[in-house]
Design an enzyme around this catalytic site. Sequence first.
Site, short mmCIF file in Angstrom:
data_model
loop_
_atom_site.label_atom_id
_atom_site.label_comp_id
_atom_site.label_asym_id
_atom_site.label_seq_id
_atom_site.Cartn_x
_atom_site.Cartn_y
_atom_site.Cartn_z
N ASP A 46 62.59 -7.44 23.61
CA ASP A 46 62.39 -8.71 22.93
C ASP A 46 62.88 -8.69 21.47
OD1 ASP A 46 61.02 -6.96 21.76
OD2 ASP A 46 58.69 -7.82 22.05
N SER A 47 63.46 -7.72 21.25
CA SER A 47 64.11 -7.99 19.87
C SER A 47 65.48 -8.84 20.05
CB SER A 47 64.86 -6.32 19.58
OG SER A 47 65.48 -5.79 20.36
N ASP A 53 61.70 -6.57 28.77
CA ASP A 53 60.61 -6.27 27.80
C ASP A 53 59.51 -7.60 28.02
OD1 ASP A 53 59.42 -5.00 25.77
OD2 ASP A 53 60.80 -5.39 24.22
N LYS A 74 58.52 -3.46 30.37
CA LYS A 74 58.24 -2.73 29.12
C LYS A 74 57.02 -3.48 28.59
CE LYS A 74 60.32 -1.93 24.98
NZ LYS A 74 59.07 -2.47 24.14
N GLU A 129 54.01 -3.08 25.15
CA GLU A 129 53.60 -2.44 23.96
C GLU A 129 52.24 -2.30 24.07
OE1 GLU A 129 55.01 -4.36 20.21
OE2 GLU A 129 56.98 -4.46 21.27
N GLU A 133 58.44 4.75 18.85
CA GLU A 133 59.21 4.29 18.05
C GLU A 133 58.69 4.43 16.52
OE1 GLU A 133 60.00 0.04 18.53
OE2 GLU A 133 60.74 -0.13 16.47
#
Length: 292
Positions: free
Chosen positions: A44-45, A83, A113, A115, A182
Site C-alpha cells: 500500500d506504499s 497489501d 498482507k 498490518e 519493519e
Amino acid sequence: MPRISAPDVTAAKGTRKIAMLAAYDYTSARLAEAAGVDVLLVGDSLAMVVLGHNDTLSVTMEEMLHHVRAVAKGSQSALVVADMPFLSYQVSVETAVANAGRFLKEGRAGAVKLEGGREVAPQVRAMVAAGIPVLGHVGLTPQHLAALGGFKVQSKTAEAAAKLLDDAQALAEAGCFAVVLECIPAPVAAAVTKVLPVPTIGIGAGPDCDGQVLVFHDVLGLYDRLRPRFVKQFGELGEQAVAALTGYVEAVRSSDFPGPEHSFSMTPDALAAFSALIGQNKDTSDSRPTKP
Ligand code: KIV
C-alpha cells in the site's frame, strides 16, 4: 518454472534468505522477476510512491486491485502478495475475508498482507480457513501512523519489544506463512526470528531476519521524497532518467527527433494520389457555404 507458493516461502526458513520487493506494475514486476525476486509485494506504499499521497491511509481496494492485476500479469514465478489497504480488514472478520478473497479472485494474487498483531489474529485465522495465505506485518505499521505519531523506530523498550514478540507469535499461531518486521532494533528482530516457526522478512530490522524487503523505487533511486536510513539504493536510475528525458526534450525542440529511421514512407504513386486528393478536397472546401 512453477510459481513460488506461500508454503515454499515458509519452507525456506533456515535454508536460504528470501528476497522480497514491493513493486506496483507490469513492467517493474517483469524487471524484478528477471532479477530473481522470490516475492512481489504490491504494497500500500504505492499510495505514496505511485499516487503521491503523504501516507498510505487513503489508498482504496479498487486502486490496490488495479495494481495487483498488473503485477500478477507481469510475473510468472514470484509469489504475488497484495497489501490490504487501511480499513479493508479492521472493521469485521467478514469484510476482511471478503476483501482478501477479492485479491486472489479478481487480482490473481497468491496471498495477502495485513498490518497488526494479536488484535488481527481472528481475521488471519478466518482468511487462512478460507484458503487465503496471509503475510503478517508488525513493528512500524504505517496504517497506524496517526496513533504512532510519525514514521518512528518501534520496540525500543524491553516491554515494547516483548509485546512485539507476542504479536508476531500470535500471527504465526493464527496461520501467517511469514511475518514482516519493519523498523525495529536489530537485536529484537534477531530474537523474534529465532523464536518464530515461520520466516521473518525485515525492512529496517537488521541482518538476522530470514529475508528482506525494499521498495522497487528505493532500490533503483527513483523516489527521493522520503529516504529512511534503512533504505539502500542499489542504483541511481532517477538521475539517469532525468538525463534521458532532458535529451528527449532537447531533441524535440531542435527537430533532431524523429529522424528518418523513426518515420514511415509511402509509395510515390500513393503519395501522388494523396496530393491530388488533397488538391481536390481543397477545391471542394472552396465551395463550402460562406458565413452570413
Ligand atoms: O507497503 C509496503 O511497501 C510495505 C513494505 C514496506 C513492507 O508494507
